[in-house]
Design an enzyme around this catalytic site. Structure first.
Site, PDB file in Angstrom:
ATOM      1  CE  LYS A  90     -22.248 -56.196 -18.487  1.00  0.00           C
ATOM      2  NZ  LYS A  90     -21.062 -55.519 -18.999  1.00  0.00           N
ATOM      3  NE  ARG A 121     -15.089 -55.544 -23.009  1.00  0.00           N
ATOM      4  CZ  ARG A 121     -16.049 -55.532 -22.097  1.00  0.00           C
ATOM      5  NH1 ARG A 121     -16.464 -56.673 -21.565  1.00  0.00           N
ATOM      6  NH2 ARG A 121     -16.610 -54.410 -21.694  1.00  0.00           N
TER       7      ARG A 121
END
Ligand SMILES: *Cc1c(COP(=O)(O)O)cnc(C)c1O
Length: 371
Positions: free
Chosen positions: A39, A134
């Site tokens: 990414k 998260r």
């Protein structure tokens, strides 16, 4: 012309391949397979290929848009979607991602409906919350959650995963990793499930992996920063034998003048609402380079020449170049941290220059020795 355009980010693909190869070999010693997280390349097919060239055929990205692009380019790899899918993107997720990470029952229901519609089985890994806060299912809620998921058609639970040090800065200690493995064993036993992929974390797991004599049930890690920048991410140290300079940002001097080291006149806030203070060093040689906060996270840059970053605005970085004999049009190069790499790779204003083979490093037009 890409060769000379500035600002540009130079990407040494052979160093990325080297890092990926070394990590693959290292982690294999304790039975852990690597998923290459790309990414940080913002959808770069060249970077994806560089990781594939290391013999890693499991790649991951956080954006379905990038995965769609990689699939359309015909890359020979499976693709994992890292960011838990949004309800609004389930159709593309089923179409393009081979595996997605998940933590929400409504989303998994939607994936199931869509997979049936597309006549597919979509593979999912359930993310478990281990304290970084998260994404993740709370461990105590996992059994009921899984019970629901196992009723659904079109989705297949192929494993469990967890993530550390991304949001809350929580370290994957031996204790945490043992807890995770215990949970995996419990779930396997209760549900009589194989759960072939146990994905225990990211580049922050390096120190744990090196020191532990028992990786438990973990047989997969998703590595991004350690492949691209050669670093583990708990202490930010370079992993022995890896390159931490696969990326270099090259900028160009567009103004060079002797000016005061301190702004003068009535002082208020700057364009970013900051009240800035400067050390009085008398008159200094100031250089402006052609990149700014619209392109890159400036705090993640380190000049490779002995110049100091004085500050930045949206399109400029101002340097103290007193220690260097620079002239207008000279280049100044910077090393990048993960945030700076990510932002520069994402900026359409920064040219991407791929360097396929070993190549002399570009420290700037002027050699460091004359500074
Ligand atoms: C970004 C990401 C990774 C890779 O993290 P690195 O620190 O770059 O190794 C792994 N897993 C998830 C879920 C991610 O979002």
């Amino acid at each position: 012309m890409i060769e000379q355009s500035t600002p540009r980010i130079e990407i040494h693909l052979n160093k990325i391949t080297h890092n990926a190869k070394m990590l693959k070999r290292l982690f294999a010693q304790k039975g852990v397979k690597i998923t290459g997280v790309i990414k940080g390349g913002a959808g770069s097919i060249e970077i994806a290929r560089a990781v594939l060239n290391a013999g890693i055929h499991s790649l991951a990205d956080s954006r379905i848009k990038n995965i769609k692009k990689f699939k359309k380019a015909g890359l020979n790899s499976s693709f994992m979607l890292l960011r838990i899918p949004a309800l609004s993107e389930v159709s593309e997720v089923v179409q393009y991602a081979d595996i997605s990470l998940n933590s929400d029952l409504d989303v998994i229901h939607a994936l199931s409906r869509e997979a049936k519609r597309q006549n597919k089985i979509h593979k999912i890994i359930l993310m478990v919350e281990m304290g970084d806060l998260r994404e993740g299912i709370l461990p105590e809620e996992l059994p009921l959650f899984l019970q629901e998921v196992l009723k659904l058609e079109g989705v297949e639970v192929i494993g469990l995963g967890t993530n550390f040090a991304c949001f809350g800065g929580i370290v994957p200690t031996d204790k945490k990793m043992k807890e995770f493995s215990m949970l995996v064993r419990k779930i396997r036993k209760v549900f009589h499930l194989e759960l072939p992929i146990i994905s225990g974390g990211n580049s922050a797991n390096y120190n744990w992996f090196i020191r532990t004599n028992d990786v438990g049930e973990v047989n997969n890690l998703r590595l991004g920063e350690s492949i691209l920048l050669g670093k583990e991410t708990v202490d930010g140290t370079v992993i022995p034998g890896l390159y931490n300079d696969a990326f270099r940002l090259v900028t160009e001097i567009i103004e060079l003048k002797r000016k005061s080291s301190v702004p003068y006149g009535q002082s208020a806030q700057n364009a970013f609402g900051e009240k800035v203070h400067f050390k009085d060093k008398g008159m200094i040689k100031r250089g402006i380079v052609n990149i700014g906060r619209q392109d890159v996270i400036v705090s993640g840059l380190r000049p490779l020449l002995p110049v100091d970053i004085l500050g930045s605005s949206s399109d400029h970085i101002v340097l103290d170049t007193s220690k260097c004999k620079l002239k207008l049009g000279d280049t100044v190069s910077f090393s990048v941290d993960y945030g700076a790499m990510l932002s520069a790779m994402t900026s359409p204003y920064v040219v991407k220059k791929y360097i396929p083979t070993d190549h002399e490093f570009h420290y700037g037009t002027v050699q460091a020795t004359v500074c």
